[in-house]
Motif scaffolding. Structure first.
Motif, short mmCIF file in Angstrom:
data_model
loop_
_atom_site.label_atom_id
_atom_site.label_comp_id
_atom_site.label_asym_id
_atom_site.label_seq_id
_atom_site.Cartn_x
_atom_site.Cartn_y
_atom_site.Cartn_z
N UNK A 178 0.83 -1.21 0.00
CA UNK A 178 0.00 0.00 0.00
C UNK A 178 0.86 1.26 0.00
N UNK A 179 0.40 2.23 -0.77
CA UNK A 179 1.12 3.51 -0.81
C UNK A 179 1.27 4.08 0.60
N UNK A 180 0.22 3.95 1.40
CA UNK A 180 0.25 4.56 2.73
C UNK A 180 1.18 3.81 3.69
N UNK A 181 1.75 2.67 3.25
CA UNK A 181 2.71 1.97 4.12
C UNK A 181 4.15 2.17 3.68
N UNK A 182 4.37 2.99 2.65
CA UNK A 182 5.75 3.23 2.22
C UNK A 182 6.42 4.19 3.21
N UNK A 183 7.76 4.03 3.39
CA UNK A 183 8.46 4.82 4.40
C UNK A 183 8.29 6.34 4.19
#
Lengths: 244, 237
Positions: free
Chosen positions: B202-207
């Motif tokens: 998920x995009x929202x889990x990228x650093x």
């Protein structure tokens, strides 16, 4: 004291050009009482412009540390603006001598306008200025007239770089649009649908012609038609909502 | 015949989940007379998902807001429903939205609640019609969105009028929802109508997702404050 915020989105590759941009700003003479700030918002993962910015006392530099694209970068700059007016100045362009004074005087003369579009000269690689005819008649432009022009001609009635807006108006319409091309015209059409403006006959900025211009990149034209579709749809949709 | 366009922005490594998203669109039963189209726009330098829906590729990495806006340019429906490439519509999702528009002709948008694998996502405003400005006022007060904006269905013209998804690094959809909610009332649906898949990609889990949130919300606050100060109705004033 009234303040104009000059917004410059830049990336590290513009380090050689940015000092001239800053010089053109530092030498502006403003109408009595006016001040300016220069907001440099640096796009990209490897920032390199802090040193250039440090040479200009009016500059406020922030590096984003990631690639956001020009629209997002300008919007982040817009969020830091403290001025009543925001003037966009591309990192490879220059203000003409007296440019900001011309713009500010237009706002003072016509208090109901929301934006001012400046006329440019091309700045050639050898340093000489080459003037060109305004794309459309200069002077006061009533709300909606820019967009009548866009719908009729399929292009803008002036070059949107060199634009000055009331800061509230720029923010209210969402700033620069999330588009790969013509993100600035998408802002212009939103502002110019609801507010009158002024197109200066005087040259207020210098449009530097150089091989590194984004508009000269090989892939530049590909997405242009789609973005102009978005712009036309924005105008038509605003008008449809108004009529309903 | 009235048309609803489902709009999906996608990047190349999502082929498998995209197929599931597409099946969930195809399986929707619509109210009599309605049709659906699925508009797919692929982000990235090396497109490889052609064949899904009414497809086009950016041919460059442009980000989700730009990709959705390029899809929006191709939308033919009077209503547009966003569906993220890694989510799926639950049965009846589109019909519920269409019925809400029919029942409340004054509304311009519907936001449906997601179901997650083991929970129902929060919705911090009650189900029902919300007046103009409701979303913006909540965001101003609480500094967060009261709903999940990936469940948005809206009148296409209204989305286009405000400029579509915003050039806002972390809240491109919340800013859009806040902007259209300033123009017109909408409806919040408390019944889950889509499945929000949590996964490591998920995009929202990228650093990098962790930064620029405060800046993104500042942009929304300034937009709302400015629009209200000007009395701006974006084509409606």
């Amino acid at each position: 004291m009234p303040l104009v915020s000059v917004l410059t989105a830049a990336h590290a590759g513009r380090a050689p050009l940015l000092p001239a941009t800053g010089e053109s700003l530092a030498t502006q003479r403003l109408p009595v009482g006016w001040e300016l700030e220069w907001i440099i918002e640096e796009d990209g993962p490897e920032p390199a412009l802090a040193q250039v910015a440090a040479g200009f006392p009016q500059a406020s530099h922030r590096a984003l540390g990631a690639r956001m694209g020009v629209a997002g970068t300008r919007n982040l700059a817009l969020s830091r603006a403290r001025g009543d007016l925001v003037h966009v100045l591309d990192s490879d362009d220059l203000l003409a001598p007296g440019g900001l004074a011309t713009v500010i005087t237009a706002f003072e003369r016509e208090p109901d306008i929301g934006w001012v579009a400046g006329q440019a000269d091309n700045l050639m690689p050898d340093g000489c200025r080459v003037s060109f005819e305004p794309i459309s008649p200069t002077g006061r432009v009533e709300a909606g007239a820019v967009n009548d022009y866009v719908l009729e001609h399929g292009r803008g009635p002036f070059h949107p770089a060199g634009l000055t807006l009331r800061t509230d108006l720029a923010r209210a319409v969402g700033g620069w649009a999330a588009l790969p091309r013509a993100e600035d015209m998408a802002l212009v059409v939103a502002a110019a649908e609801v507010a009158a403006g002024y197109h200066t006959p005087e040259v207020t900025w210098l449009y530097r012609q150089h091989p590194g211009q984004m508009t000269r990149a090989d892939d530049w034209p590909d997405l242009d038609p789609a973005c102009w579709t978005v712009i036309r749809q924005r105008i038509e949709s605003m008008r449809r909502l108004k009529a309903s | 015949m009235p048309l609803l366009s489902v709009l999906t922005a996608v990047h190349g490594d999502r082929a498998e989940v995209l197929a599931a998203a597409g099946e969930s669109v195809a399986a929707q039963e619509l109210p009599a007379g309605w049709e659906v189209e699925w508009v797919v726009q692929e982000d990235g330098d090396f497109p490889r998902l052609s064949g899904f829906g009414r497809y086009e590729a950016n041919g460059a990495q442009l980000g989700v807001a730009v990709t959705r806006n390029l899809a929006l340019a191709r939308v033919r429906g009077e209503l547009v429903r966003v569906l993220d490439s890694d989510d799926v519509l639950l049965p009846g999702a589109l019909a519920r939205a269409i019925e809400a528009f029919a029942e409340h002709p004054e509304i311009h948008w519907v936001i449906a609640r997601p179901r997650m694998a083991d929970a129902v996502y929060f919705q911090l405003l009650p189900e029902g019609v919300h007046a103009r400005g409701a979303i913006g006022s909540y965001v101003q007060e609480h500094r967060r969105a009261p709903v999940h904006c990936a469940g948005l269905t809206a009148r296409t013209a209204t989305v286009r009028a405000v400029g579509g998804w915003c050039a806002n690094p972390r809240a491109e959809d919340i800013e859009l929802v806040a902007a259209i909610s300033e123009l017109a009332p909408g409806y919040l649906d408390g019944t889950p109508s889509w499945l929000y898949r949590n996964h490591d990609g998920q995009t929202v889990r990228q650093p990098s997702w962790g930064n620029l949130h405060a800046e993104s919300y500042l942009m929304i606050h300034q937009r709302l404050a400015a629009a209200r100060a000007l009395g701006l109705r974006m084509g409606t004033n």
